[in-house]
Each structure stands twice: as structure tokens, then as C-alpha cells.
Design an enzyme around this catalytic site. Structure first.
Site, mmCIF file in Angstrom:
data_model
loop_
_atom_site.group_PDB
_atom_site.id
_atom_site.type_symbol
_atom_site.label_atom_id
_atom_site.label_comp_id
_atom_site.label_asym_id
_atom_site.label_seq_id
_atom_site.Cartn_x
_atom_site.Cartn_y
_atom_site.Cartn_z
ATOM 1 N N ASN A 81 0.829 -1.197 0.000
ATOM 2 C CA ASN A 81 0.000 0.000 0.000
ATOM 3 C C ASN A 81 0.870 1.256 0.000
ATOM 4 O OD1 ASN A 81 -2.460 1.640 0.265
ATOM 5 N ND2 ASN A 81 -3.381 -0.273 0.951
ATOM 6 N N HIS A 107 3.571 0.122 -2.721
ATOM 7 C CA HIS A 107 3.909 -1.289 -2.909
ATOM 8 C C HIS A 107 5.409 -1.562 -3.001
ATOM 9 C CE1 HIS A 107 -0.197 -2.254 -2.915
ATOM 10 N NE2 HIS A 107 -0.470 -2.244 -4.208
ATOM 11 N N HIS A 177 -1.078 -9.893 -3.691
ATOM 12 C CA HIS A 177 -1.931 -9.020 -4.510
ATOM 13 C C HIS A 177 -2.651 -9.812 -5.607
ATOM 14 C CE1 HIS A 177 -3.361 -5.360 -6.350
ATOM 15 N NE2 HIS A 177 -2.599 -4.584 -5.582
ATOM 16 N N TYR A 179 -5.615 -11.154 -7.895
ATOM 17 C CA TYR A 179 -6.883 -10.655 -8.410
ATOM 18 C C TYR A 179 -7.794 -11.856 -8.639
ATOM 19 C CZ TYR A 179 -4.738 -6.105 -9.709
ATOM 20 O OH TYR A 179 -4.123 -4.872 -9.718
ATOM 21 N N ASP A 253 -11.115 0.928 -3.256
ATOM 22 C CA ASP A 253 -9.680 0.793 -3.045
ATOM 23 C C ASP A 253 -9.440 1.296 -1.626
ATOM 24 O OD1 ASP A 253 -6.998 0.361 -3.280
ATOM 25 O OD2 ASP A 253 -6.608 1.986 -4.691
ATOM 26 N N GLN A 291 -7.324 -4.648 2.371
ATOM 27 C CA GLN A 291 -7.623 -3.704 1.301
ATOM 28 C C GLN A 291 -8.543 -4.383 0.295
ATOM 29 O OE1 GLN A 291 -6.228 -0.655 1.533
ATOM 30 N NE2 GLN A 291 -6.640 0.335 -0.431
ATOM 31 N N GLU A 323 -6.394 -7.765 0.138
ATOM 32 C CA GLU A 323 -4.987 -7.703 0.536
ATOM 33 C C GLU A 323 -4.890 -7.519 2.057
ATOM 34 O OE1 GLU A 323 -3.156 -4.607 -2.085
ATOM 35 O OE2 GLU A 323 -5.152 -4.719 -3.000
#
Length: 368
Positions: A81, A107, A177, A179, A253, A291, A323
Site C-alpha cells: 500500500n 507497494h 496481490h 486478483y 480501493d 484492502q 490484501e
């Protein structure tokens, strides 16, 4: 019985990139590569036994090296982050780190943990990825030895543990991370909107327009952040876009502050279900935050799609991320859980991803 295999996945800077993949009797499988300690695929059977890859990614190392600006599947470090102003103080000493998103740090910087080829060791059904981040790398103090341990068992759970030790006080906040789209990595936004989500959090960290925490919190009750009961993700995103942003550009986000009973124990974080296939994901972790990101940075309908596995075109809102983490910019907020690691202590972050499929007894969906 779980089977673990290894094969080559190309080269990076003249080093071999290794791929490890687990399979279980149910048809569940996970693939991880040494570059970026990246989760490359997770294949999950639906309630009919049809198996689909549910994480976005690439088929070859060139994709990850050349096209992975969105951090698909990557291990993120030293600090996941944002760090506001790309600077922080420890014991009165100011450290400056890379400004790689406006005036802020994101990140881990320009060459974070997602862009290195990790050493690997196999121990039974575990694969241990190791990396030494040297003192001063990306501006961070201290030599940091980091291990990421992946394991798959017959229960169709992916177990992940992050460990780190340091030679100087430093910032550490690691995450993965990945998806996810439980309809399939190539299913796109229409199917993402049909997912049903709940998150175990009664507040979020308030942020500026640049996503930097103010140090204050927002109670989720009565807002689009209230995902404490199962809610259709598309409805929640539409409500968020109407009250905060334009859905064409961004929705979630945000760091959700997990309701934790004991910071040393595993806590339920989130459950996401795709009703059509019956696939679900449950996330458990010992971290205080998570997150929720709805892949807002992927290409819009007016842009060329990001070409992923099997030629799939990845687009904005085509997947979600969960996350697990310490709160963003924690090093600059004394009222946040600490992101400082001191010599002699061990950073230990655990997260378990439970997968399965069920058609009956789906949670009731509430309107938002």
C-alpha cells in the site's frame, strides 16, 4: 493426497524462474512462481465439478516482467500500500523512499519484492521463497531477510505465511496481490458484479483524494462500506460510485479495519461467493486490515485490454483483491497498528484462502 510438482518457467536476468504447483483429489490446484513469489493460477471446481482458473495472470515470464504493472498475484514488500509523501521517521531519522505514485510511495517502490526472483526450498508440501533485501534498498533501512511459505493441503486451502527479520528498525507490511474472479479469470466485470461479498469490519481508514490516510476512521454503518452482511458486489459498487466516485473510473480501493478478537489468532476476514458457479472464497488472517480493491486500475472499455492467460482481455472491474495488511501509511500514524519491525523480533503474517463450491444455503443478499 496432495501432489507437488516443479517445472521451469523461463529465465529472468539469466536466473531460472521456477514454477511449483499443487493438486488435490478434488481437482483444486495452485501454481506459484519464484519471480515475485507470484500466485500464477488457482483452479477451483464448481458445484458440478467443472474446474476454472480464478486468478488473473500470465502464461509466461515475459508477461510478468513486461506487463505486470497491476501486480497480478505478486508478493508485495517491503511495504504494501502507500506511504504518504514517500517518507517516514524512525527514532528521529527521516528516510525517503521512491515516489512511484504521484508524490507518494506504493507497494515497495520502483523495484519491490514483486520484481525479484526469489530463492526456493521445498519442505514436504511446503515451498519456501526467500529474499534478502539489503540495507538501503528502495530507501528502507536494515538488511531484511524475508520468507514466504506456501502450502496446499487436502482441505483445498492455500496457506500463506510471511516471515521477516531485520538488522535495523524498519518498515515491514507484506501482502499478496492476487486478483480473483470466481467465475473465471476471463469472466470480466459482468460476472464480478454478480459476486456476493461480506467483510468483517465496522470501520475503514479515511483517506485523502490521493488515497493517503488522514489518521481518522469512518464507521461503515449506513455507507457503501457496510459489507458486514452478504451484499451483491455490483450493487455495493454502484452505491459507492453514486456517493463517492464515478464507477467508470474507480470504486473500492479502501482499507477495512478488521474486527479482531486476538491479534495473534486467525480471524475471519471475508467471504465471497459467485452464485452461478457456487464457488466461494473465505479469507482468514492475523492482520488488522484488508484492502478491498476492485481492479480500478485495469484498462477501461475505451482502452486496449491487458492480455492475460490464454489471450484473455483483462479490464477494469474484472476482479477483486483482498490484501491482508497493516493499515496503509501506518508508519506515519501513531494511532494505527505498528508497521515497525525491530531487530530480534520476527514479523509474522498469516493468511489462509479457503476455496470450495456450494449451491445450497447461499447467504441472503441484502439491498444497498
Amino acid at each position: 493426497m496432495v501432489q507437488l510438482y516443479e517445472e521451469a518457467f523461463g529465465t529472468y536476468k539469466n536466473e531460472k524462474v521456477r514454477k511449483f504447483f499443487w493438486t488435490t483429489q478434488s481437482g483444486f490446484s495452485v501454481s506459484v512462481i519464484s519471480y515475485g513469489a507470484i500466485i500464477q493460477s488457482i483452479k477451483v471446481p464448481d458445484e458440478q465439478g467443472v474446474t476454472t482458473d480464478v486468478v488473473l495472470g500470465f502464461d509466461d515470464i515475459e508477461g510478468y516482467v513486461n506487463r505486470n504493472a497491476p501486480y497480478l498475484g505478486a508478493t508485495i514488500g517491503r511495504c504494501a500500500n502507500r506511504i504518504g509523501g514517500a517518507s517516514f521517521q524512525i527514532d528521529g531519522v527521516t528516510y525517503s523512499v521512491a515516489k512511484n505514485i504521484g508524490q507518494d510511495h506504493l507497494h515497495g517502490g520502483l523495484v519491490g519484492f514483486d520484481k525479484v526472483n526469489w530463492n526456493t526450498t521445498v519442505n514436504g508440501s511446503k515451498v519456501i521463497f526467500s529474499y534478502l533485501s539489503k540495507d538501503g534498498e528502495e530507501g528502507y533501512p536494515g538488511d531484511l531477510v524475508t520468507n514466504v511459505i506456501y502450502e496446499v493441503k487436502d482441505d483445498d486451502v492455500l496457506y500463506v505465511e510471511f516471515l521477516a527479520t531485520t538488522t535495523k528498525k524498519t518498515v515491514v507490511n507484506l501482502t499478496n496481490h492476487s486478483y480473483f474472479n470466481l467465475a473465471g479469470h476471463d469472466a470480466g466485470p459482468d460476472e464480478l458484479f454478480n459476486h456476493v461479498i461480506n467483510i468483517n469490519a465496522d470501520k475503514i481508514t479515511e483517506t485523502t483524494s490521493e488515497s493517503i490516510p488522514t489518521g481518522r476512521f469512518i464507521e461503515v454503518g449506513g455507507t457503501s462500506y457496510d459489507l458486514r452482511v452478504p451484499t451483491k458486489l455490483g450493487d455495493a459498487m454502484n452505491k459507492a460510485s453514486n456517493t463517492i466516485y464515478d464507477i467508470r473510473y474507480t470504486t473500492y480501493d479502501d482499507n477495512f479495519c478488521v474486527t479482531v478478537n486476538d491479534e495473534k489468532s486467525m480471524t475471519f476476514i471475508s467471504r465471497v461467493v459467485h452464485p452461478e458457479s457456487g464457488r466461494y472464497l473465505e479469507v482468514y488472517s492475523n492482520q488488522p486490515g484488508v484492502q478491498l480493491y476492485t481492479s480500478n486500475g485495469l484498462p477501461s472499455p475505451n482502452e486496449a485490454a491487458l492480455e492475460g492467460k490464454a489471450g484473455a482481455g483483462y479490464r477494469r472491474h474484472g476482479a477483486f483483491c483482498l490484501e491482508t495488511q497493516v493499515y496503509p501509511d501506518a508508519v506515519n500514524h501513531d494511532n494505527f497498528p505498528s508497521a515497525i519491525l525491530v531487530p530480534g523480533d520476527i514479523y509474522r503474517h498469516k493468511v489462509n484462502y479457503h476455496f470450495g463450491a456450494v449451491k445450497t444455503n447461499l447467504p441472503k443478499v441484502v439491498g444497498v
